[in-house]
Design an enzyme around this catalytic site. Structure first.
Site, short mmCIF file in Angstrom:
data_model
loop_
_atom_site.label_atom_id
_atom_site.label_comp_id
_atom_site.label_asym_id
_atom_site.label_seq_id
_atom_site.Cartn_x
_atom_site.Cartn_y
_atom_site.Cartn_z
N CYS A 1 108.52 105.08 65.28
CA CYS A 1 107.42 105.49 64.38
C CYS A 1 106.21 104.56 64.45
O CYS A 1 105.14 104.90 63.95
CB CYS A 1 107.93 105.59 62.95
SG CYS A 1 109.22 106.82 62.81
N HIS B 1 101.97 105.57 58.22
CA HIS B 1 103.00 106.42 58.83
C HIS B 1 103.65 107.23 57.72
O HIS B 1 103.92 106.72 56.64
CB HIS B 1 104.03 105.54 59.54
CG HIS B 1 105.24 106.30 59.95
ND1 HIS B 1 105.16 107.44 60.73
CD2 HIS B 1 106.57 106.13 59.68
CE1 HIS B 1 106.38 107.92 60.93
NE2 HIS B 1 107.25 107.15 60.29
N ASN C 1 108.11 113.95 58.85
CA ASN C 1 107.95 112.75 59.68
C ASN C 1 107.93 113.18 61.15
O ASN C 1 108.96 113.56 61.71
CB ASN C 1 109.12 111.79 59.40
CG ASN C 1 109.01 110.50 60.19
OD1 ASN C 1 108.22 110.38 61.12
ND2 ASN C 1 109.85 109.54 59.85
O1 UT7 Z 1 110.27 106.82 60.04
C1 UT7 Z 1 111.28 105.95 60.46
C2 UT7 Z 1 111.79 105.13 59.36
N1 UT7 Z 1 112.57 105.95 58.45
C3 UT7 Z 1 112.35 105.85 57.15
O2 UT7 Z 1 111.46 105.16 56.71
C4 UT7 Z 1 113.31 106.58 56.24
C5 UT7 Z 1 113.68 105.72 55.08
N2 UT7 Z 1 114.68 106.32 54.19
C6 UT7 Z 1 114.40 107.35 53.37
O3 UT7 Z 1 113.32 107.89 53.38
C7 UT7 Z 1 115.44 107.75 52.35
O4 UT7 Z 1 116.48 106.81 52.37
C8 UT7 Z 1 116.05 109.16 52.61
C9 UT7 Z 1 115.02 110.23 52.31
C10 UT7 Z 1 116.54 109.29 54.03
C11 UT7 Z 1 117.22 109.39 51.66
O5 UT7 Z 1 116.81 109.21 50.31
P1 UT7 Z 1 117.63 108.25 49.33
O6 UT7 Z 1 116.95 108.32 48.03
O7 UT7 Z 1 117.71 106.90 49.99
O8 UT7 Z 1 119.02 108.93 49.26
P2 UT7 Z 1 120.47 108.33 49.61
O9 UT7 Z 1 120.65 108.28 51.08
O10 UT7 Z 1 120.69 107.08 48.81
O11 UT7 Z 1 121.41 109.44 49.03
C12 UT7 Z 1 121.51 109.69 47.61
C13 UT7 Z 1 122.41 110.88 47.39
C14 UT7 Z 1 123.73 110.81 48.16
O12 UT7 Z 1 124.73 111.41 47.36
P3 UT7 Z 1 125.76 110.51 46.52
O13 UT7 Z 1 126.45 109.64 47.53
O14 UT7 Z 1 124.91 109.72 45.57
O15 UT7 Z 1 126.64 111.51 45.89
C15 UT7 Z 1 123.49 111.68 49.36
O16 UT7 Z 1 124.67 112.24 49.87
O17 UT7 Z 1 121.74 112.06 47.87
C16 UT7 Z 1 122.60 112.75 48.77
N3 UT7 Z 1 121.77 113.42 49.77
C17 UT7 Z 1 121.25 114.64 49.58
N4 UT7 Z 1 121.35 115.50 48.54
C18 UT7 Z 1 120.69 116.66 48.64
C19 UT7 Z 1 121.35 112.96 50.97
N5 UT7 Z 1 120.59 113.87 51.57
C20 UT7 Z 1 120.51 114.93 50.71
C21 UT7 Z 1 119.85 116.17 50.76
N6 UT7 Z 1 119.97 117.01 49.72
N7 UT7 Z 1 119.08 116.54 51.81
#
Ligand code: UT7
Length: 332
Positions: free
Chosen positions: A116, A256, A286
């Site tokens: 990125c 970004h 993204n």
């Molecule tokens: O561009 C390159 C660099 N990349 C980035 O900068 C990405 C950085 N990371 C992020 O943007 C975020 O971490 C994500 C958008 C990928 C995820 O968001 P989050 O708030 O960090 O969610 P999480 O991974 O902590 O997941 C929270 C919960 C989990 O459920 P439990 O374990 O709490 O029951 C996940 O399983 O949300 C669940 N989850 C979803 N639920 C509904 C993960 N993806 C989804 C989804 N829909 N699409």
């Protein structure tokens, strides 16, 4: 003799027609429009469909559009850098394919892999050739067909990425315009948190790697988020301080587009109000190396000669950095 600066003198971008909405994703994986919007800010993304349509298709459209828009003949281009993590093939470089498609015959063309942050790495590299006086018309194109490495059964990644391309023309200028400064970093200890497991030399493609779905993006979202939100803001503030820029001095932040929460945190640390921040993540998701040129392209008519513009990115590697530009032209 006055120092030669490297300036962006034209911009164009291109996205494919097909739009994948959050509603559509609700039918594919266990997710909701509400979750995606509140956690990422994304509503829809563009996807390149069709057989054997690779990243060069996106890049070619962006570069051809740029040449036409700036009235530049392909033969005048003496260097083309393509920032991508989704090359058409392992080799040759997608940059070579784009140059060939666009009739660019007098350039040396190569790919740059910094995920990125790729567009920033490419701008910095191009600027050094221009500043040295050896190269006069350089194209930097960010192009990524992220849908080619997205696992559409993995709800934690498939909601994030989209396809697109954006191209910049960079040329020498004598005035105090163009690339003023850049601070770039990388840290390979980030690899375990964000990578593509198979298909490279350490784990070539096999039946097993395909069965194990190892040719897709692997991301530990929370770990990457923590690094991204800190490092992108740190480097943006660092470049402001280094160049004695207050928040009033900065006309635009071009971040970004990985997650709206990361963008907002960066803007807050820089002391910038929302109006000065280019944000279009809701419509493109993204697109990796294309997010920054997609923003510049959409905001081109609002940019003024002399505007202080900060570009900032964080990505796989880990890689991150910030570029300070003085915008070089008024809207045409
Ligand atoms: O561009 C390159 C660099 N990349 C980035 O900068 C990405 C950085 N990371 C992020 O943007 C975020 O971490 C994500 C958008 C990928 C995820 O968001 P989050 O708030 O960090 O969610 P999480 O991974 O902590 O997941 C929270 C919960 C989990 O459920 P439990 O374990 O709490 O029951 C996940 O399983 O949300 C669940 N989850 C979803 N639920 C509904 C993960 N993806 C989804 C989804 N829909 N699409």
């Amino acid at each position: 003799m006055a120092k030669i600066h490297a300036a962006v003198t034209g911009i164009h971008a291109w996205v494919p027609e097909y739009i994948l909405t959050n509603k559509e994703l609700e039918k594919m994986v266990d997710t909701t429009d509400e979750w995606i919007t509140s956690r990422t800010g994304i509503k829809e993304r563009h996807i390149l469909r069709g057989v054997e349509q690779g990243t060069s298709v996106l890049g070619t459209q962006a570069v051809n559009g740029l040449l036409e828009k700036t009235g530049t003949k392909p033969e005048e281009i003496d260097m083309l850098i393509c920032a991508t993590v989704t090359p058409d093939m392992q080799f040759p470089a997608t940059a070579n394919i784009i140059s060939h498609n666009c009739g660019i015959k007098n350039a040396f063309s190569f790919d740059m892999n910094a995920a990125c942050s790729g567009l920033l790495y490419a701008i910095v590299t191009a600027s050094k050739y221009i500043e040295s006086g050896t190269h006069k018309k350089v194209i930097v194109v960010g192009a990524d067909k992220m849908s080619s490495i997205v696992d559409y059964t993995d709800r934690s990644t498939c909601i994030i990425f989209g396809d697109g391309a954006g191209a910049l023309l960079m040329e020498p200028v004598q005035d105090e315009l163009g690339v003023m400064d850049a601070i770039m970093y990388s840290d390979g200890s980030g690899m375990p948190h964000l990578h593509q497991k198979a298909g490279g030399s350490s784990k070539p493609a096999s039946h097993q790697t395909v069965d194990a779905r190892e040719h897709f993006i692997y991301q530990e979202g929370q770990a990457v988020f923590k690094f991204a939100v800190t490092k992108m803001a740190d480097v943006a503030v660092e470049i402001m301080k280094k160049n004695q820029l207050s928040s009033e001095d900065v006309a635009w932040l071009v971040p970004h587009q990985a997650n709206l929460r990361i963008i907002e945190a960066t803007a807050k640390r820089m002391g910038l109000e929302r109006e000065k921040v280019m944000i279009n993540i809701e419509r493109y998701g993204n697109t990796t190396s294309s997010t920054i040129p997609l923003c510049l392209w959409e905001w081109e008519k609002q940019l003024r000669k002399g505007d202080n513009v900060i570009l900032a990115a964080f990505g796989g590697g880990f890689t991150w950095g910030a570029v300070y530009l003085k915008w070089a032209y008024d809207p045409k």
